[in-house]
Motif scaffolding. Sequence first.
Motif, PDB file in Angstrom:
ATOM      1  N   MET A   1      16.110  53.887  49.499  1.00 21.66           N
ATOM      2  CA  MET A   1      16.571  54.046  48.134  1.00 21.66           C
ATOM      3  C   MET A   1      17.389  55.326  48.049  1.00 21.66           C
ATOM      4  O   MET A   1      17.019  56.338  48.610  1.00 21.66           O
ATOM      5  N   ARG A   2      18.513  55.220  47.357  1.00 23.86           N
ATOM      6  CA  ARG A   2      19.300  56.423  47.092  1.00 23.86           C
ATOM      7  C   ARG A   2      19.896  56.308  45.690  1.00 23.86           C
ATOM      8  O   ARG A   2      20.076  55.210  45.167  1.00 23.86           O
ATOM      9  N   GLN A   3      20.158  57.479  45.103  1.00 27.23           N
ATOM     10  CA  GLN A   3      20.772  57.516  43.788  1.00 27.23           C
ATOM     11  C   GLN A   3      22.047  58.332  43.863  1.00 27.23           C
ATOM     12  O   GLN A   3      22.158  59.257  44.668  1.00 27.23           O
ATOM     13  N   GLU A   4      23.000  57.970  43.008  1.00 26.46           N
ATOM     14  CA  GLU A   4      24.246  58.724  42.943  1.00 26.46           C
ATOM     15  C   GLU A   4      24.848  58.598  41.551  1.00 26.46           C
ATOM     16  O   GLU A   4      24.619  57.617  40.845  1.00 26.46           O
ATOM     17  N   ILE A   5      25.568  59.649  41.177  1.00 29.95           N
ATOM     18  CA  ILE A   5      26.349  59.605  39.945  1.00 29.95           C
ATOM     19  C   ILE A   5      27.730  59.089  40.323  1.00 29.95           C
ATOM     20  O   ILE A   5      28.347  59.571  41.279  1.00 29.95           O
ATOM     21  N   GLU A   6      28.210  58.091  39.598  1.00 30.34           N
ATOM     22  CA  GLU A   6      29.520  57.515  39.867  1.00 30.34           C
ATOM     23  C   GLU A   6      30.421  57.780  38.669  1.00 30.34           C
ATOM     24  O   GLU A   6      30.084  57.438  37.540  1.00 30.34           O
ATOM     25  N   ILE A   7      31.563  58.423  38.924  1.00 32.01           N
ATOM     26  CA  ILE A   7      32.575  58.668  37.887  1.00 32.01           C
ATOM     27  C   ILE A   7      33.749  57.761  38.214  1.00 32.01           C
ATOM     28  O   ILE A   7      34.347  57.874  39.295  1.00 32.01           O
ATOM     29  N   GLU A   8      34.039  56.852  37.304  1.00 30.04           N
ATOM     30  CA  GLU A   8      35.087  55.866  37.596  1.00 30.04           C
ATOM     31  C   GLU A   8      35.933  55.582  36.370  1.00 30.04           C
ATOM     32  O   GLU A   8      35.476  55.662  35.228  1.00 30.04           O
ATOM     33  N   PHE A   9      37.173  55.249  36.635  1.00 33.90           N
ATOM     34  CA  PHE A   9      38.129  54.844  35.600  1.00 33.90           C
ATOM     35  C   PHE A   9      38.714  53.511  36.044  1.00 33.90           C
ATOM     36  O   PHE A   9      39.016  53.323  37.227  1.00 33.90           O
ATOM     37  N   LYS A  10      38.876  52.588  35.087  1.00 30.77           N
ATOM     38  CA  LYS A  10      39.314  51.229  35.416  1.00 30.77           C
ATOM     39  C   LYS A  10      40.446  50.808  34.496  1.00 30.77           C
ATOM     40  O   LYS A  10      40.529  51.257  33.357  1.00 30.77           O
ATOM     41  N   ASN A  11      41.260  49.896  35.005  1.00 39.15           N
ATOM     42  CA  ASN A  11      42.308  49.295  34.196  1.00 39.15           C
ATOM     43  C   ASN A  11      42.505  47.861  34.664  1.00 39.15           C
ATOM     44  O   ASN A  11      42.625  47.610  35.869  1.00 39.15           O
ATOM     45  N   LEU A  12      42.506  46.921  33.715  1.00 38.58           N
ATOM     46  CA  LEU A  12      42.819  45.540  34.059  1.00 38.58           C
ATOM     47  C   LEU A  12      44.305  45.435  34.375  1.00 38.58           C
ATOM     48  O   LEU A  12      45.123  46.171  33.808  1.00 38.58           O
ATOM     49  N   LEU A  13      44.625  44.523  35.274  1.00 38.81           N
ATOM     50  CA  LEU A  13      46.001  44.329  35.720  1.00 38.81           C
ATOM     51  C   LEU A  13      46.420  42.879  35.538  1.00 38.81           C
ATOM     52  O   LEU A  13      45.579  41.981  35.560  1.00 38.81           O
ATOM     53  N   THR A  14      47.719  42.676  35.402  1.00 39.20           N
ATOM     54  CA  THR A  14      48.254  41.323  35.504  1.00 39.20           C
ATOM     55  C   THR A  14      48.410  41.011  36.992  1.00 39.20           C
ATOM     56  O   THR A  14      48.369  41.912  37.848  1.00 39.20           O
ATOM     57  N   LYS A  15      48.648  39.754  37.303  1.00 39.05           N
ATOM     58  CA  LYS A  15      48.864  39.373  38.703  1.00 39.05           C
ATOM     59  C   LYS A  15      50.103  40.074  39.249  1.00 39.05           C
ATOM     60  O   LYS A  15      50.129  40.517  40.403  1.00 39.05           O
ATOM     61  N   MET A  16      51.131  40.214  38.423  1.00 40.88           N
ATOM     62  CA  MET A  16      52.358  40.877  38.849  1.00 40.88           C
ATOM     63  C   MET A  16      52.103  42.364  39.134  1.00 40.88           C
ATOM     64  O   MET A  16      52.611  42.909  40.124  1.00 40.88           O
ATOM     65  N   GLU A  17      51.308  43.018  38.311  1.00 37.21           N
ATOM     66  CA  GLU A  17      50.972  44.430  38.544  1.00 37.21           C
ATOM     67  C   GLU A  17      50.126  44.591  39.806  1.00 37.21           C
ATOM     68  O   GLU A  17      50.293  45.560  40.566  1.00 37.21           O
ATOM     69  N   PHE A  18      49.217  43.656  40.031  1.00 32.64           N
ATOM     70  CA  PHE A  18      48.407  43.650  41.251  1.00 32.64           C
ATOM     71  C   PHE A  18      49.321  43.613  42.476  1.00 32.64           C
ATOM     72  O   PHE A  18      49.175  44.399  43.420  1.00 32.64           O
ATOM     73  N   THR A  19      50.314  42.727  42.448  1.00 33.29           N
ATOM     74  CA  THR A  19      51.282  42.602  43.545  1.00 33.29           C
ATOM     75  C   THR A  19      52.111  43.881  43.677  1.00 33.29           C
ATOM     76  O   THR A  19      52.376  44.355  44.792  1.00 33.29           O
ATOM     77  N   GLN A  20      52.503  44.460  42.548  1.00 30.36           N
ATOM     78  CA  GLN A  20      53.288  45.697  42.550  1.00 30.36           C
ATOM     79  C   GLN A  20      52.517  46.828  43.249  1.00 30.36           C
ATOM     80  O   GLN A  20      53.085  47.547  44.083  1.00 30.36           O
ATOM     81  N   ILE A  21      51.242  46.981  42.924  1.00 26.77           N
ATOM     82  CA  ILE A  21      50.435  48.034  43.548  1.00 26.77           C
ATOM     83  C   ILE A  21      50.311  47.795  45.049  1.00 26.77           C
ATOM     84  O   ILE A  21      50.398  48.733  45.845  1.00 26.77           O
ATOM     85  N   ARG A  22      50.125  46.540  45.432  1.00 28.86           N
ATOM     86  CA  ARG A  22      50.065  46.218  46.865  1.00 28.86           C
ATOM     87  C   ARG A  22      51.345  46.663  47.575  1.00 28.86           C
ATOM     88  O   ARG A  22      51.295  47.219  48.663  1.00 28.86           O
TER      89      ARG A  22
END
Length: 195
Positions: A1-22
């Motif tokens: 067992m382990r614990q951790e604090i996770e700091i995360e930021f998220k953004n939904l993407l369109t399929k075109m934006e997904f391809t752009q990032i790739r």
Amino acid sequence: MRQEIEIEFKNLLTKMEFTQIREVFHIDDHAFERQENHYLDTPQFALKEKQAALRIRVKNDIYTLTLKQTKAEGVLLETHQRLTKEEAGALLNGTAVVQGKVAAILQEIGVPPAALHHFGTLTTDRAQWTYKGGTLFLDRNYYLGTEDYELEYETEDVENGKQQFLQLLCSLHIPIRPAPNKIQRFYAKKYQMEE
């Protein structure tokens, strides 16, 4: 067992934006790893009401039970517990009850481990790479007949991480879109299908 604090930021993407990032980051098909997230809650969604979530993640034949508890906006406390394939299977088919430290935390927050059951599975193809002191994750998710895309940034510092993430989105001309976490999107879709 382990614990951790996770700091995360998220953004939904369109399929075109997904391809752009790739394309921008030169992410080919081999960079993606598949993982399955199996979600558990009580029939009354007791975990959801407590801004918590429980999942079994399967990645590279490793089974991990994770309890996520919201501590602040973008900040989660995660408790991880390794499982065998047999333990995971028994939890998912309802022939076993969560044990160990995760069970103790569930009891502390008033969620009886025996009341949990498996609601379904979300599969993610994920690529990850380091970026400005943190880690970027590019996800393609499949669940309940849906496919969606998201970009996630994990960091050690809330303010600097948020600034880095927003600057990246701006530089790519990607609008800021609220991105409920995967389990929230999964349950929203499941609820929509049941109406």
